[in-house]
Scaffold this motif. Structure first.
Motif, PDB file in Angstrom:
ATOM      1  N   HIS A   1       0.952  -0.796  -0.157  1.00 43.50           N
ATOM      2  CA  HIS A   1      -0.323   0.438   0.551  1.00 43.50           C
ATOM      3  C   HIS A   1       0.921   1.362  -0.188  1.00 43.50           C
ATOM      4  O   HIS A   1       0.544   2.153  -0.518  1.00 43.50           O
ATOM      5  CB  HIS A   1      -0.958  -0.380   1.337  1.00 43.50           C
ATOM      6  N   TYR A   2       2.401   1.213   0.127  1.00 43.90           N
ATOM      7  CA  TYR A   2       2.945   2.632   0.121  1.00 43.90           C
ATOM      8  C   TYR A   2       4.174   1.986  -1.179  1.00 43.90           C
ATOM      9  O   TYR A   2       5.141   1.421  -1.268  1.00 43.90           O
ATOM     10  CB  TYR A   2       3.507   1.961   1.130  1.00 43.90           C
ATOM     11  N   PRO A   3       3.221   2.821  -2.154  1.00 49.05           N
ATOM     12  CA  PRO A   3       4.301   2.572  -3.709  1.00 49.05           C
ATOM     13  C   PRO A   3       5.149   3.625  -3.716  1.00 49.05           C
ATOM     14  O   PRO A   3       5.939   3.789  -4.604  1.00 49.05           O
ATOM     15  CB  PRO A   3       3.520   2.979  -4.853  1.00 49.05           C
ATOM     16  N   HIS A   4       5.422   4.098  -2.486  1.00 52.70           N
ATOM     17  CA  HIS A   4       6.266   5.198  -2.605  1.00 52.70           C
ATOM     18  C   HIS A   4       7.504   5.298  -1.764  1.00 52.70           C
ATOM     19  O   HIS A   4       7.513   4.906  -0.806  1.00 52.70           O
ATOM     20  CB  HIS A   4       6.170   6.791  -3.079  1.00 52.70           C
ATOM     21  N   THR A   5       8.672   5.399  -2.153  1.00 50.02           N
ATOM     22  CA  THR A   5      10.031   5.184  -1.191  1.00 50.02           C
ATOM     23  C   THR A   5      10.317   6.763  -1.315  1.00 50.02           C
ATOM     24  O   THR A   5      10.824   7.239  -2.469  1.00 50.02           O
ATOM     25  CB  THR A   5      10.515   4.639  -1.792  1.00 50.02           C
ATOM     26  N   LEU A   6      11.360   7.204  -0.224  1.00 50.91           N
ATOM     27  CA  LEU A   6      12.406   8.168  -0.070  1.00 50.91           C
ATOM     28  C   LEU A   6      13.099   7.496   0.608  1.00 50.91           C
ATOM     29  O   LEU A   6      13.281   7.374   1.952  1.00 50.91           O
ATOM     30  CB  LEU A   6      11.156   9.654   0.492  1.00 50.91           C
ATOM     31  N   VAL A   7      14.547   7.520   0.654  1.00 48.83           N
ATOM     32  CA  VAL A   7      15.754   7.658   1.317  1.00 48.83           C
ATOM     33  C   VAL A   7      16.452   8.974   1.759  1.00 48.83           C
ATOM     34  O   VAL A   7      16.763   9.571   0.656  1.00 48.83           O
ATOM     35  CB  VAL A   7      16.279   6.359   0.939  1.00 48.83           C
ATOM     36  N   LEU A   8      16.447   9.719   3.588  1.00 46.69           N
ATOM     37  CA  LEU A   8      17.251  10.687   3.596  1.00 46.69           C
ATOM     38  C   LEU A   8      18.459  10.236   4.327  1.00 46.69           C
ATOM     39  O   LEU A   8      17.995   9.091   5.332  1.00 46.69           O
ATOM     40  CB  LEU A   8      16.379  11.327   4.690  1.00 46.69           C
ATOM     41  N   GLY A   9      19.280  11.236   4.635  1.00 45.82           N
ATOM     42  CA  GLY A   9      20.609  10.868   5.581  1.00 45.82           C
ATOM     43  C   GLY A   9      19.890  11.529   6.363  1.00 45.82           C
ATOM     44  O   GLY A   9      19.268  12.784   5.948  1.00 45.82           O
ATOM     45  N   VAL A  10      20.495  11.160   7.977  1.00 45.46           N
ATOM     46  CA  VAL A  10      19.330  11.841   8.694  1.00 45.46           C
ATOM     47  C   VAL A  10      20.844  11.860   9.774  1.00 45.46           C
ATOM     48  O   VAL A  10      21.883  11.336   9.973  1.00 45.46           O
ATOM     49  CB  VAL A  10      18.642  11.625   9.628  1.00 45.46           C
ATOM     50  N   ASP A  11      21.463  13.014  10.234  1.00 46.28           N
ATOM     51  CA  ASP A  11      22.745  13.550  11.202  1.00 46.28           C
ATOM     52  C   ASP A  11      22.438  13.523  12.060  1.00 46.28           C
ATOM     53  O   ASP A  11      20.877  14.338  12.449  1.00 46.28           O
ATOM     54  CB  ASP A  11      23.582  14.597  10.798  1.00 46.28           C
ATOM     55  N   GLY A  12      23.195  12.742  13.731  1.00 48.22           N
ATOM     56  CA  GLY A  12      22.870  13.128  14.692  1.00 48.22           C
ATOM     57  C   GLY A  12      22.332  12.211  15.688  1.00 48.22           C
ATOM     58  O   GLY A  12      21.707  11.971  16.661  1.00 48.22           O
ATOM     59  N   MET A  13      21.578  11.315  14.694  1.00 49.52           N
ATOM     60  CA  MET A  13      21.658   9.708  15.014  1.00 49.52           C
ATOM     61  C   MET A  13      22.659   9.116  16.055  1.00 49.52           C
ATOM     62  O   MET A  13      23.533   8.411  15.157  1.00 49.52           O
ATOM     63  CB  MET A  13      20.655   8.705  14.831  1.00 49.52           C
ATOM     64  N   THR A  14      22.362   8.780  16.938  1.00 48.94           N
ATOM     65  CA  THR A  14      23.620   7.895  17.459  1.00 48.94           C
ATOM     66  C   THR A  14      22.751   6.740  18.855  1.00 48.94           C
ATOM     67  O   THR A  14      24.070   5.433  19.125  1.00 48.94           O
ATOM     68  CB  THR A  14      24.848   8.950  18.845  1.00 48.94           C
ATOM     69  N   CYS A  15      21.228   6.376  19.101  1.00 50.67           N
ATOM     70  CA  CYS A  15      21.576   5.535  19.493  1.00 50.67           C
ATOM     71  C   CYS A  15      19.941   4.870  19.382  1.00 50.67           C
ATOM     72  O   CYS A  15      19.367   5.497  17.996  1.00 50.67           O
ATOM     73  CB  CYS A  15      21.169   5.214  20.962  1.00 50.67           C
ATOM     74  N   GLN A  16      19.181   3.872  19.603  1.00 52.31           N
ATOM     75  CA  GLN A  16      18.091   3.379  19.971  1.00 52.31           C
ATOM     76  C   GLN A  16      17.253   4.010  19.133  1.00 52.31           C
ATOM     77  O   GLN A  16      15.657   4.372  19.190  1.00 52.31           O
ATOM     78  CB  GLN A  16      17.627   1.871  20.098  1.00 52.31           C
ATOM     79  N   ASN A  17      17.284   5.264  21.241  1.00 50.94           N
ATOM     80  CA  ASN A  17      16.411   6.266  21.010  1.00 50.94           C
ATOM     81  C   ASN A  17      16.265   7.087  20.524  1.00 50.94           C
ATOM     82  O   ASN A  17      14.867   7.706  19.911  1.00 50.94           O
ATOM     83  CB  ASN A  17      16.827   6.707  22.480  1.00 50.94           C
ATOM     84  N   CYS A  18      17.287   7.382  19.408  1.00 49.78           N
ATOM     85  CA  CYS A  18      17.290   8.330  18.332  1.00 49.78           C
ATOM     86  C   CYS A  18      16.626   7.592  17.444  1.00 49.78           C
ATOM     87  O   CYS A  18      15.561   8.140  17.230  1.00 49.78           O
ATOM     88  CB  CYS A  18      18.748   8.757  17.858  1.00 49.78           C
ATOM     89  N   GLN A  19      16.347   6.652  17.346  1.00 51.63           N
ATOM     90  CA  GLN A  19      16.047   6.176  15.707  1.00 51.63           C
ATOM     91  C   GLN A  19      14.207   6.021  16.212  1.00 51.63           C
ATOM     92  O   GLN A  19      13.393   6.657  15.395  1.00 51.63           O
ATOM     93  CB  GLN A  19      16.591   4.706  15.877  1.00 51.63           C
ATOM     94  N   ARG A  20      13.953   5.901  17.571  1.00 53.02           N
ATOM     95  CA  ARG A  20      13.253   5.713  17.952  1.00 53.02           C
ATOM     96  C   ARG A  20      12.418   6.986  17.663  1.00 53.02           C
ATOM     97  O   ARG A  20      10.979   6.987  17.159  1.00 53.02           O
ATOM     98  CB  ARG A  20      12.415   5.227  18.881  1.00 53.02           C
ATOM     99  N   HIS A  21      12.869   8.439  17.835  1.00 51.84           N
ATOM    100  CA  HIS A  21      12.439   9.393  17.737  1.00 51.84           C
ATOM    101  C   HIS A  21      12.251   9.624  16.380  1.00 51.84           C
ATOM    102  O   HIS A  21      11.208  10.581  16.388  1.00 51.84           O
ATOM    103  CB  HIS A  21      13.828  10.042  18.487  1.00 51.84           C
ATOM    104  N   VAL A  22      12.691   9.258  16.002  1.00 51.72           N
ATOM    105  CA  VAL A  22      12.697   9.992  14.222  1.00 51.72           C
ATOM    106  C   VAL A  22      11.518   8.786  13.359  1.00 51.72           C
ATOM    107  O   VAL A  22      10.620  10.081  12.806  1.00 51.72           O
ATOM    108  CB  VAL A  22      13.642   9.510  13.476  1.00 51.72           C
ATOM    109  N   GLU A  23      11.762   8.175  14.116  1.00 50.36           N
ATOM    110  CA  GLU A  23      10.667   7.282  13.237  1.00 50.36           C
ATOM    111  C   GLU A  23       9.148   7.291  13.628  1.00 50.36           C
ATOM    112  O   GLU A  23       8.302   7.766  13.425  1.00 50.36           O
ATOM    113  CB  GLU A  23      10.875   5.521  13.761  1.00 50.36           C
ATOM    114  N   ASN A  24       9.535   7.771  15.023  1.00 49.20           N
ATOM    115  CA  ASN A  24       7.562   8.187  15.748  1.00 49.20           C
ATOM    116  C   ASN A  24       7.235   9.606  14.757  1.00 49.20           C
ATOM    117  O   ASN A  24       6.392   9.935  14.636  1.00 49.20           O
ATOM    118  CB  ASN A  24       7.938   8.286  17.360  1.00 49.20           C
TER     119      ASN A  24
END
Length: 124
Positions: A51-74
């Protein structure tokens, strides 16, 4: 007299070192509350990737741990019609969208989460 001053300076340095070590162990340290309770992951309702035909991949600076990962995903998963997955090792985020991706809104959501969106590495 000089020996007394040197001993006092050493005692202050050792005392500060012990205080810093204990503070780091009890209150956490490092990145974005990595010793705090983990941020609850926001899951998308529609988990069918077809159901998600479009994809965008972006670089993200400042992520260093799994909490950072979760913040961006959320921050991205609350946007309507998006599903985000962070690759912490590559320091990028893959955003799947149902409609054509609004790259400006995605970049702003990443900034609002406290991270820096970098160049777009892929868009389909």
């Amino acid at each position: 007299m000089a020996n007394v001053i040197i001993v006092l300076i050493l005692l202050v340095l050792v005392g500060y070192g012990i205080y810093s070590f204990v503070h780091h162990l009890t209150r956490g340290g490092g990145c974005c509350g990595e010793r705090d309770a983990a941020v609850k992951k926001i899951k998308v309702e529609d988990r069918n990737k077809a159901h998600y035909p479009h994809t965008l991949v972006l670089g993200v600076d400042g992520m260093t741990c799994q909490n950072c990962q979760r913040h961006v995903e959320n921050a991205l998963n609350v946007l309507p019609g998006t599903w985000a997955a962070v690759d912490l090792a590559a320091r990028n985020v893959t955003v799947l969208t149902k409609d054509e991706a609004d790259e400006d809104a995605i970049r702003q959501a990443i900034r609002d989460a406290g991270y820096l969106p970098l160049r777009t590495t892929s868009k389909t």
